[in-house]
Structures are given as C-alpha cells and as structure tokens.
Motif scaffolding. Sequence first.
Motif, PDB file in Angstrom:
ATOM      1  N   ALA A 225      -0.232   8.898  -9.876  1.00 33.14           N
ATOM      2  CA  ALA A 225      -1.636   8.512  -9.690  1.00 33.14           C
ATOM      3  C   ALA A 225      -1.910   7.160 -10.348  1.00 33.14           C
ATOM      4  O   ALA A 225      -2.647   6.331  -9.802  1.00 33.14           O
ATOM      5  CB  ALA A 225      -2.552   9.585 -10.263  1.00 33.14           C
ATOM      6  N   ALA A 226      -1.313   6.936 -11.515  1.00 37.99           N
ATOM      7  CA  ALA A 226      -1.453   5.626 -12.168  1.00 37.99           C
ATOM      8  C   ALA A 226      -0.825   4.525 -11.315  1.00 37.99           C
ATOM      9  O   ALA A 226      -1.367   3.416 -11.208  1.00 37.99           O
ATOM     10  CB  ALA A 226      -0.806   5.665 -13.549  1.00 37.99           C
ATOM     11  N   LEU A 227       0.316   4.823 -10.677  1.00 34.74           N
ATOM     12  CA  LEU A 227       0.946   3.850  -9.789  1.00 34.74           C
ATOM     13  C   LEU A 227       0.052   3.546  -8.592  1.00 34.74           C
ATOM     14  O   LEU A 227      -0.024   2.394  -8.135  1.00 34.74           O
ATOM     15  CB  LEU A 227       2.299   4.376  -9.314  1.00 34.74           C
ATOM     16  CG  LEU A 227       3.086   3.479  -8.340  1.00 34.74           C
ATOM     17  CD1 LEU A 227       3.412   2.139  -8.987  1.00 34.74           C
ATOM     18  CD2 LEU A 227       4.366   4.174  -7.884  1.00 34.74           C
ATOM     19  N   GLY A 228      -0.632   4.556  -8.065  1.00 39.27           N
ATOM     20  CA  GLY A 228      -1.563   4.317  -6.970  1.00 39.27           C
ATOM     21  C   GLY A 228      -2.710   3.410  -7.381  1.00 39.27           C
ATOM     22  O   GLY A 228      -3.148   2.558  -6.597  1.00 39.27           O
TER      23      GLY A 228
ATOM     24  N   PRO B 200       4.498   7.620  -3.442  1.00 44.70           N
ATOM     25  CA  PRO B 200       4.977   8.545  -4.491  1.00 44.70           C
ATOM     26  C   PRO B 200       3.949   9.597  -4.891  1.00 44.70           C
ATOM     27  O   PRO B 200       4.296  10.773  -5.072  1.00 44.70           O
ATOM     28  CB  PRO B 200       5.309   7.606  -5.657  1.00 44.70           C
ATOM     29  CG  PRO B 200       5.624   6.311  -5.011  1.00 44.70           C
ATOM     30  CD  PRO B 200       4.699   6.212  -3.838  1.00 44.70           C
ATOM     31  N   TYR B 201       2.693   9.192  -5.025  1.00 44.02           N
ATOM     32  CA  TYR B 201       1.659  10.164  -5.385  1.00 44.02           C
ATOM     33  C   TYR B 201       1.484  11.213  -4.300  1.00 44.02           C
ATOM     34  O   TYR B 201       1.377  12.417  -4.591  1.00 44.02           O
ATOM     35  CB  TYR B 201       0.337   9.439  -5.640  1.00 44.02           C
ATOM     36  CG  TYR B 201      -0.837  10.371  -5.792  1.00 44.02           C
ATOM     37  CD1 TYR B 201      -1.019  11.109  -6.961  1.00 44.02           C
ATOM     38  CD2 TYR B 201      -1.762  10.537  -4.757  1.00 44.02           C
ATOM     39  CE1 TYR B 201      -2.096  11.983  -7.096  1.00 44.02           C
ATOM     40  CE2 TYR B 201      -2.832  11.400  -4.891  1.00 44.02           C
ATOM     41  CZ  TYR B 201      -2.992  12.124  -6.061  1.00 44.02           C
ATOM     42  OH  TYR B 201      -4.050  12.990  -6.188  1.00 44.02           O
ATOM     43  N   ASN B 202       1.455  10.788  -3.047  1.00 46.64           N
ATOM     44  CA  ASN B 202       1.241  11.742  -1.963  1.00 46.64           C
ATOM     45  C   ASN B 202       2.438  12.669  -1.773  1.00 46.64           C
ATOM     46  O   ASN B 202       2.267  13.845  -1.433  1.00 46.64           O
ATOM     47  CB  ASN B 202       0.937  10.983  -0.668  1.00 46.64           C
ATOM     48  CG  ASN B 202      -0.475  10.438  -0.634  1.00 46.64           C
ATOM     49  OD1 ASN B 202      -1.424  11.137  -0.331  1.00 46.64           O
ATOM     50  ND2 ASN B 202      -0.618   9.163  -0.961  1.00 46.64           N
TER      51      ASN B 202
ATOM     52  N   THR C 172       2.943  16.007 -15.009  1.00 52.53           N
ATOM     53  CA  THR C 172       3.308  14.675 -15.492  1.00 52.53           C
ATOM     54  C   THR C 172       3.601  13.727 -14.339  1.00 52.53           C
ATOM     55  O   THR C 172       3.185  12.560 -14.355  1.00 52.53           O
ATOM     56  CB  THR C 172       4.536  14.778 -16.410  1.00 52.53           C
ATOM     57  OG1 THR C 172       4.241  15.652 -17.502  1.00 52.53           O
ATOM     58  CG2 THR C 172       4.926  13.416 -16.951  1.00 52.53           C
ATOM     59  N   ALA C 173       4.311  14.238 -13.317  1.00 58.69           N
ATOM     60  CA  ALA C 173       4.605  13.416 -12.148  1.00 58.69           C
ATOM     61  C   ALA C 173       3.325  13.008 -11.425  1.00 58.69           C
ATOM     62  O   ALA C 173       3.186  11.861 -10.976  1.00 58.69           O
ATOM     63  CB  ALA C 173       5.547  14.166 -11.206  1.00 58.69           C
ATOM     64  N   LEU C 174       2.370  13.929 -11.302  1.00 62.05           N
ATOM     65  CA  LEU C 174       1.104  13.592 -10.664  1.00 62.05           C
ATOM     66  C   LEU C 174       0.347  12.538 -11.464  1.00 62.05           C
ATOM     67  O   LEU C 174      -0.262  11.617 -10.890  1.00 62.05           O
ATOM     68  CB  LEU C 174       0.238  14.850 -10.514  1.00 62.05           C
ATOM     69  CG  LEU C 174       0.640  15.825  -9.413  1.00 62.05           C
ATOM     70  CD1 LEU C 174      -0.165  17.111  -9.514  1.00 62.05           C
ATOM     71  CD2 LEU C 174       0.444  15.198  -8.036  1.00 62.05           C
TER      72      LEU C 174
ATOM     73  N   PHE D 274       0.835  -1.206   0.000  1.00 59.37           N
ATOM     74  CA  PHE D 274       0.000   0.000   0.000  1.00 59.37           C
ATOM     75  C   PHE D 274       0.866   1.251   0.000  1.00 59.37           C
ATOM     76  O   PHE D 274       0.660   2.180  -0.798  1.00 59.37           O
ATOM     77  CB  PHE D 274      -0.931  -0.017   1.210  1.00 59.37           C
ATOM     78  CG  PHE D 274      -1.871   1.146   1.267  1.00 59.37           C
ATOM     79  CD1 PHE D 274      -3.101   1.098   0.631  1.00 59.37           C
ATOM     80  CD2 PHE D 274      -1.540   2.304   1.959  1.00 59.37           C
ATOM     81  CE1 PHE D 274      -3.977   2.173   0.674  1.00 59.37           C
ATOM     82  CE2 PHE D 274      -2.400   3.375   2.012  1.00 59.37           C
ATOM     83  CZ  PHE D 274      -3.630   3.316   1.372  1.00 59.37           C
ATOM     84  N   PHE D 275       1.840   1.308   0.896  1.00 62.17           N
ATOM     85  CA  PHE D 275       2.720   2.475   0.956  1.00 62.17           C
ATOM     86  C   PHE D 275       3.577   2.591  -0.304  1.00 62.17           C
ATOM     87  O   PHE D 275       3.832   3.700  -0.796  1.00 62.17           O
ATOM     88  CB  PHE D 275       3.617   2.397   2.185  1.00 62.17           C
ATOM     89  CG  PHE D 275       2.939   2.827   3.456  1.00 62.17           C
ATOM     90  CD1 PHE D 275       2.259   4.021   3.531  1.00 62.17           C
ATOM     91  CD2 PHE D 275       2.977   2.024   4.586  1.00 62.17           C
ATOM     92  CE1 PHE D 275       1.627   4.418   4.696  1.00 62.17           C
ATOM     93  CE2 PHE D 275       2.348   2.409   5.761  1.00 62.17           C
ATOM     94  CZ  PHE D 275       1.670   3.605   5.813  1.00 62.17           C
TER      95      PHE D 275
END
Length: 364
Positions: free
Chosen positions: A289-292, A254-256, A283-285, A248-249
């Motif tokens: 977000a996709a990784l989340g 990374p997104y947070n 782009t980073a967001l 989960f982390f």
Amino acid sequence: MDVDLGGFLGQNGTYDYDKDYEYKPDDESEGSRAVLIPLLYSAVMVVGQLGNVLLLVILTQKRKSWTISDIFILHLGVSDALLLATLPLRAVQAAEHGWRFGTELCKISGAVFNINFYCGIFLLACISVDRCLSIVHNKQLFTHNRPARAHLSCLVAWFISLILTIPDWIFLTAANDEKGDVCRSDYSQSETDWRLLSRLRHHTLGLLLPAAVLIFCCVRILLRLQQRPKSSQKPTDIMVLLLLVGVFFLCWVPYNITLIVDTFRNGSKEPQDGSSGEGSLKTALMVTAALGCVHACLRPLLYFGLCDNFRKRAVALLTCATDEPKGSLCELGVGEEARPDQSQEVQEIKPMTSVEQQVPSPQC
C-alpha cells in the motif's frame, strides 16, 4: 540384572513445552517497519505535494488555453493531491502501530486511497482509448473543439470511483484490537457477506476490466506504430502515455496481487490475527500500500523529465520569467488526429499525378 527405573518413572512433575516454543515477535523487524514506512510516507508527501502544487499552479495560470491533455493532467493531479493529503495519517499509524484519529478520518483516508487508484486507472483508460482510436482507426473520442466531452468523461470517472468506494464509507471504522485501535472494515454487523462482495467489486470493476482496456489499447498502438515507417511516427506523446501506464502498474500491481491473495486465503471470513501467516500478509499489505502511494509523487517527476513545456513553464514560474511556451503542458496526444502513413500518402499522390499527365493541357 536389576534395572532401576525409579529415576525415570518417578518424575511426577510436569514440563511446560510451550515455554521454549512460545512465539516471540521480531522486535527488530517491527522497529524497522516503524521507522522506514513513516519515512517513506513523509518523503512521498513532501516531494509529491511540491510537484503537484507546482503542476496545479501552472495549470491554473494557463486555464484559458487548456488542451484536452491538460484537462486529464488536471484531474490526475487533483486525485494525487488528495491522496498525498492523507499520508500524514498513514505515517503516524505505521509509526505508532495503531490508529489515533477516530472513525471519520479512518473512512476518509481509506476511501481517498481507493479513489486515487480507481480514478487513476479510469482516466488512463480514457486517454488510451482515445489514442487507440486515433492511431489505429483514424477516429477521435475527444476533440479540441468540444472540450466538454473530456470534462464529462473525467467527471464520470470520479463518479464511478465514488460509487465503488461506498463500502469504505459504510464499513470502515476505528476498531479496538489487541494492540490498540486499528482502522479496518467491520462487516460483523451485516448479515450479507459484504466483505467478499466488496473485494470482488474491487478485483473486477476496479482492476481487471480497466486494466484489460489499458493493455489492449497499448498493445494495439504499439503494433500499429511498428507497421509505420519511422519517418511518419511521432513517438513522444505515445512514449509519455506508455511510461505513465507502466509506472502506474509497477506501483499498484503488487498491492492488488497481495489483496487478491488475502481474498482467496480468508474467503468470506474475517481474518484472524493469531497466525503468523496473517501477520506476514498484513505486513505485505502495508508495504505494498505504501508502494502504491509512491505513485502519487512520480507523475510530476515524469512530466518534468519528459515534457518540455512543463519543464519550461516550471522554470519560468520559479524564476518569475514572463516568456512561457505555448501548447499543452504535457503532450499526451489526446484529442489530436494521428498522422496518416506516408506510404498511403504516396499511393494517393501517384494516381493523381498520372491522371494529370494524361489530361492534355489547353492550347491558347
């Protein structure tokens, strides 16, 4: 000596210096993002929905014999299934560089994304608190005799998640941008700085507090288990919990972190699209977000790899077998009493045996 400066000073024309230094977007990188991120969303949606549908079907079949662990697994699976249902919208947005589905679906997609994060971290925090109380203090937050408390805790986690996403339901909208329609929060019509308040709410109530509870409980559990003799440990359920928390982390941190950077960088002002720094941050967001969202498809895979009962039930369901294992679908140890240390048992047994030896046996 005569110096002819006419050729140099006589240039009356002007030169456009911005011509050579005009910023040109990297079409190749944008094209790569337009292909890779939709493919990632599509793969996550297919794998995740297959895994979560299988999980929910198995739980439905064994609903008469639910354990406390099954209750939490059910709510985590529903949360992941809701997020996976919105991934086609995100895939199309990433492919077409714009939002094509109107304001209503924009609100739903953004709110469900945050609900999945909040609900996931709150439910894991409940499980961790129960395991910490059971292992460290020999107390129980949930019991199999009273499953209503577990259901109530899950409903409270859903309710708090909905409360925290109220700004998303209010301010998310499909707004016009230079490149087309985008799904974003519009705080321009409000006199109060709701953007900063919303970010602070997310960073504190949604991330820092439950994350601190998770880390504290996991550390206490590990320290307690290290003090026990190896023969008295039952590491299976603890290992599953620690892996769930770690994954989960790994997916959401990374997104947070990127969101925190965006909060400090823009402050209370709306981000401007002109600077290259804002473009890289967007782009980073998008990538984080996709990784989340990837996390939504990993939980069933973890269950299948670590939990024997889930694996046996899945195989039995796919092969139409009638013999199914009993017990929890995936043993998280929630609602179970911790095994007492053998050293304590030995210390309690020794005085009892010594007393028995001192008492003379009755003579007939």
